[in-house]
Write a protein that holds these residues in place. Structure first.
Motif, mmCIF file in Angstrom:
data_model
loop_
_atom_site.group_PDB
_atom_site.id
_atom_site.type_symbol
_atom_site.label_atom_id
_atom_site.label_comp_id
_atom_site.label_asym_id
_atom_site.label_seq_id
_atom_site.Cartn_x
_atom_site.Cartn_y
_atom_site.Cartn_z
ATOM 1 N N SER A 151 43.984 39.579 35.430
ATOM 2 C CA SER A 151 43.333 39.513 36.735
ATOM 3 C C SER A 151 44.087 40.398 37.736
ATOM 4 C CB SER A 151 43.322 38.074 37.263
ATOM 5 O OG SER A 151 42.503 37.245 36.476
ATOM 6 N N PHE A 152 45.311 40.801 37.361
ATOM 7 C CA PHE A 152 46.175 41.579 38.247
ATOM 8 C C PHE A 152 46.545 42.949 37.677
ATOM 9 C CE2 PHE A 152 47.154 37.062 38.527
ATOM 10 C CZ PHE A 152 47.000 36.803 39.872
ATOM 11 N N ARG A 153 46.527 43.054 36.345
ATOM 12 C CA ARG A 153 47.058 44.245 35.696
ATOM 13 C C ARG A 153 45.960 45.028 34.981
ATOM 14 N NH1 ARG A 153 51.439 44.004 32.186
ATOM 15 N NH2 ARG A 153 52.493 45.595 33.412
ATOM 16 N N GLY A 167 37.161 40.295 38.209
ATOM 17 C CA GLY A 167 35.953 39.778 38.839
ATOM 18 C C GLY A 167 36.010 38.301 39.126
ATOM 19 N N VAL A 168 36.692 37.550 38.277
ATOM 20 C CA VAL A 168 36.838 36.105 38.490
ATOM 21 C C VAL A 168 37.501 35.827 39.829
ATOM 22 C CG1 VAL A 168 38.101 34.059 37.702
ATOM 23 C CG2 VAL A 168 36.783 35.407 36.072
ATOM 24 N N LEU A 189 43.184 29.410 38.292
ATOM 25 C CA LEU A 189 44.446 29.216 37.576
ATOM 26 C C LEU A 189 44.583 30.417 36.635
ATOM 27 C CD1 LEU A 189 45.640 25.970 35.763
ATOM 28 C CD2 LEU A 189 46.085 28.249 34.889
ATOM 29 N N ALA A 190 45.682 31.146 36.774
ATOM 30 C CA ALA A 190 45.896 32.351 35.964
ATOM 31 C C ALA A 190 47.084 32.154 35.033
ATOM 32 C CB ALA A 190 46.120 33.560 36.866
ATOM 33 N N PRO A 191 46.830 31.794 33.770
ATOM 34 C CA PRO A 191 47.940 31.595 32.828
ATOM 35 C C PRO A 191 48.656 32.902 32.516
ATOM 36 C CG PRO A 191 45.899 30.594 32.027
ATOM 37 C CD PRO A 191 45.534 31.487 33.161
ATOM 38 N N PRO A 248 49.194 31.903 39.701
ATOM 39 C CA PRO A 248 49.707 32.316 38.399
ATOM 40 C C PRO A 248 50.684 31.277 37.862
ATOM 41 C CG PRO A 248 50.112 33.978 40.118
ATOM 42 C CD PRO A 248 49.779 32.684 40.788
ATOM 43 N N VAL A 249 50.508 30.909 36.608
ATOM 44 C CA VAL A 249 51.471 30.034 35.929
ATOM 45 C C VAL A 249 52.077 30.906 34.840
ATOM 46 C CG1 VAL A 249 51.831 27.845 34.742
ATOM 47 C CG2 VAL A 249 50.014 28.054 36.444
#
Length: 256
Positions: A151-153, A167-168, A189-191, A248-249
């Motif tokens: 979602s970031f990279r 997009g999420v 929630l971004a694992p 982010p987790v």
């Protein structure tokens, strides 16, 4: 004075979890059940259903399963209606189901692009939309969308996956803005890098594993149970004043 323990209590709450009987989804199911929720689980196959049923019922809670391809036209309305028919309400939606396809840039098939986007983003949108129809009259609800480090990279070799997970975050922000006045919170929630069967091949790649670990200040791949606290937080009253956030987790992965 607010009882902090009660803020995290999900007793009498109904949670719908896509892909909630396998992978990380199974741990989200565990966490919500342990916090007191009953669960409705939607998945394409029946894999993991009996194990999940045993776990939920051992904690004294109800579980309903629905075998459904979430990318089929009209699936979202069918899924939400089924949950309402069984449980009478919907309090929490966890948009967890997702797929990833890897390939070189010029070899990426159009069909694979569409398959990933349909599963990871389009189905998520339609389910959130149908859930909102139920949650708005209640003036309450939690929509938790599952992101990723991608979602970031950039996500080289997983182009549609990276696009879908970026997009999420955008969709979550837009829905959070639209639904906050209705008492509904929408978050991501971004694992990070989690120790699961799916990531075993990556961990077995000595050079790539070393590269990943060098990026994680915590120094280890996460155990799936390390996601439980965050999913319960986002599903509970403890997060009532948080909306449009991405958490982010990742053991600090994004810091480096």
């Amino acid at each position: 004075m607010t009882d902090v323990k009660k803020l995290f209590d999900l007793t009498n709450q109904i949670a719908l979890i896509t892909g909630g009987a396998s992978g990380l989804g199974y741990y989200y199911t565990q966490a919500l059940v342990e916090a007191g929720a009953d669960v409705c689980i939607v998945s394409r196959s029946t894999d993991g259903w009996e194990t999940t049923r045993a776990y939920v019922e051992s904690h004294g809670h109800r579980v309903e399963f629905m075998q459904q391809d979430i990318t089929v036209v009209g699936a979202a309305a069918k899924i939400i209606d089924h949950c309402i028919n069984v449980f009478g309400r919907l309090d929490i939606l966890v948009n967890n189901a997702g797929i990833q396809i890897r390939n070189n840039l010029l070899d990426f098939a159009d069909a694979d692009w569409l398959k990933v986007i349909d599963t990871n983003l389009n189905a998520l949108y339609f389910l959130a939309h149908e859930a909102a129809r139920v949650m708005i009259p209640q003036h309450s609800g939690k929509i938790i969308n599952i992101g990723s480090m991608q979602s970031f990279r950039a996500g080289k070799f997983i182009y549609p996956y990276a696009a879908s997970k970026h997009g999420v975050i955008g969709l979550t922000k837009a829905y959070a803005d639209g639904l906050a006045p209705e008492g509904i919170q929408v978050n991501v929630l971004a694992p990070g890098y989690i120790n699961t069967e799916m990531t075993k091949p990556l961990q077995a790649d000595v050079s790539r594993n070393a590269e990943i670990l060098a990026h994680i200040p915590a120094g280890h791949w996460a155990d799936p149970s390390e996601l439980k606290g965050t999913i319960v937080f986002l599903a509970s009253a403890a997060s009532n004043y948080i909306s449009g956030a991405t958490i982010p987790v990742d053991g600090g992965y994004l810091l480096r």
